[in-house]
Design a protein around this motif. Sequence first.
Motif, short mmCIF file in Angstrom:
data_model
loop_
_atom_site.label_atom_id
_atom_site.label_comp_id
_atom_site.label_asym_id
_atom_site.label_seq_id
_atom_site.Cartn_x
_atom_site.Cartn_y
_atom_site.Cartn_z
N PRO A 135 3.77 37.64 19.10
CA PRO A 135 3.70 38.33 20.40
C PRO A 135 2.84 37.60 21.43
O PRO A 135 3.02 37.80 22.65
CB PRO A 135 3.10 39.69 20.05
N ASP A 169 12.15 34.75 24.19
CA ASP A 169 12.25 35.97 23.39
C ASP A 169 12.11 35.66 21.90
O ASP A 169 11.48 36.41 21.15
CB ASP A 169 13.60 36.65 23.65
N ALA A 170 12.72 34.52 21.46
CA ALA A 170 12.64 34.15 20.05
C ALA A 170 11.20 33.82 19.66
O ALA A 170 10.73 34.16 18.57
CB ALA A 170 13.54 32.96 19.77
N GLY A 187 9.23 36.93 19.38
CA GLY A 187 9.62 37.65 18.18
C GLY A 187 8.83 37.19 16.97
O GLY A 187 8.57 37.98 16.04
N GLY A 188 8.45 35.93 16.95
CA GLY A 188 7.66 35.41 15.85
C GLY A 188 6.18 35.61 16.05
O GLY A 188 5.41 35.74 15.09
#
Length: 470
Positions: A9, A2-3, A6-7
Amino acid sequence: MDAMVGGDPDAKWLMQGWLFQDTGFWTPQAIEAYLGGVSNSDMIILDLYSDEYPIFSSTQSYFGKDFIWCMLHNFGGMRGIYGLLDHISTAPIETENNPSYTMVGTGITMEAIEQNPVVYTLMSEMAWRSVKFDTAEWLSRYVERRYSTSAAQSPSLQLAWQLFHKSEYSQPWSWSRKSFIERRPYLQLDSFRTPNITMFLQGWRMFLASNTELDNLNGPWMYDAVDLSRQVLSNFFVDVHALFTQAYTRSDYANALSLGDTLLEIADYAERLLASNPNYLLGNWIEDAKKWAKNNTEKSLYEFNARNQITLWGPTGQINDYASKAWSGLYGTYYNRRWSFFIDTVLNAIQNNQQFDSDTYDSHILTIEQQWGFQTLPFPTTPTDDTLTIISSIKQTFTTSNSLYKVLTNTDAPGNDITQAWTQDPQQLQILCDLDTTCAGFNSNGWIKNSVSGTVQSSGSQLYIKVKSI
């Protein structure tokens, strides 16, 4: 994950599949469970050793995850003539076109690239190829691109590379590819016997003959001439070492002495050969390392690290000779010193009617290796000899014999073997037989014999009986 998303896609995990080479622990079930924590669309795996030990084929393409077909080929910068040209020219295409595999690209994951340029040239093209092609035809064009347009009309050069293709470039990686000269000396050194050495020698002779068929001898031709000749010396060293070991076994001091001298002579020729080309100089490696230093303390440290990495690689040889190099300077001061000490130790054991004491030897040889690592003797950074002159001398000394042998066709003399040579080239076998005074002859399968009595008919075999050595 997820991290990462987040940076970016489009982020994906990129993972090496090297750990799965431990098949004792990583069963297919264990691999599937381990990879199951990430969705197939979020990960790409580098199949690091596809050229010889692929994992994707035994794991259903990593159980659905995309992977990159990689050629590893080399460990530690080890120099030896080898590679699977036919395999790397076909396997990536076959894998990509197989709907059961999830291959998405190709990669090169070697530990060092400055060896076997033909292998890396071919593999670098595979990312753009999706249709099968003729490797032999590609190789013919490679010869023209590498040397000059006149190479296309050089029958000797074209034939040489056909022979290299059928011999050493149909061989996989093996630690036995590392030159015996570059390995810590022992009486027994593991080796992988291959009949292709003789075909390779024939190719080398044809390669050298091309020097009169080309418009000029460019840098790549000279580079290859040195490397191919180095391999010829390395191959012959194996056979002389085998005779030396047999002389020790029978406590034959006289032959051990002369064969030991020949081993050192081969190593000396290799040193001179490597010194003739700017691509094979230890001096450049050390000087490049020292350039990073800001003071004399750092300069000493960086030189020590540069020396240690290509020799002991650790305080006491934790991965000894893993990254050995075929470099002038290293051959002349490090490998030569080790072999000289080893030969003297063996000769002393024979003279004193003792067994070779490997424990005491290991202790002393380690001291020699460690001392070299702390030396600061400068080495040349420019060539110091003429390549073609040295190669001519190598050809005359180690591949040409004027001795007299009687040849019996379809004949053999079973038993009475001293050793079986790697080479099956009659000229080299004559030289080997001449080097050992107990040799009475040899057969075409490379068996060197101390007696040729009791001959029998043997279809396809030739028996060579020593008449007069020169």
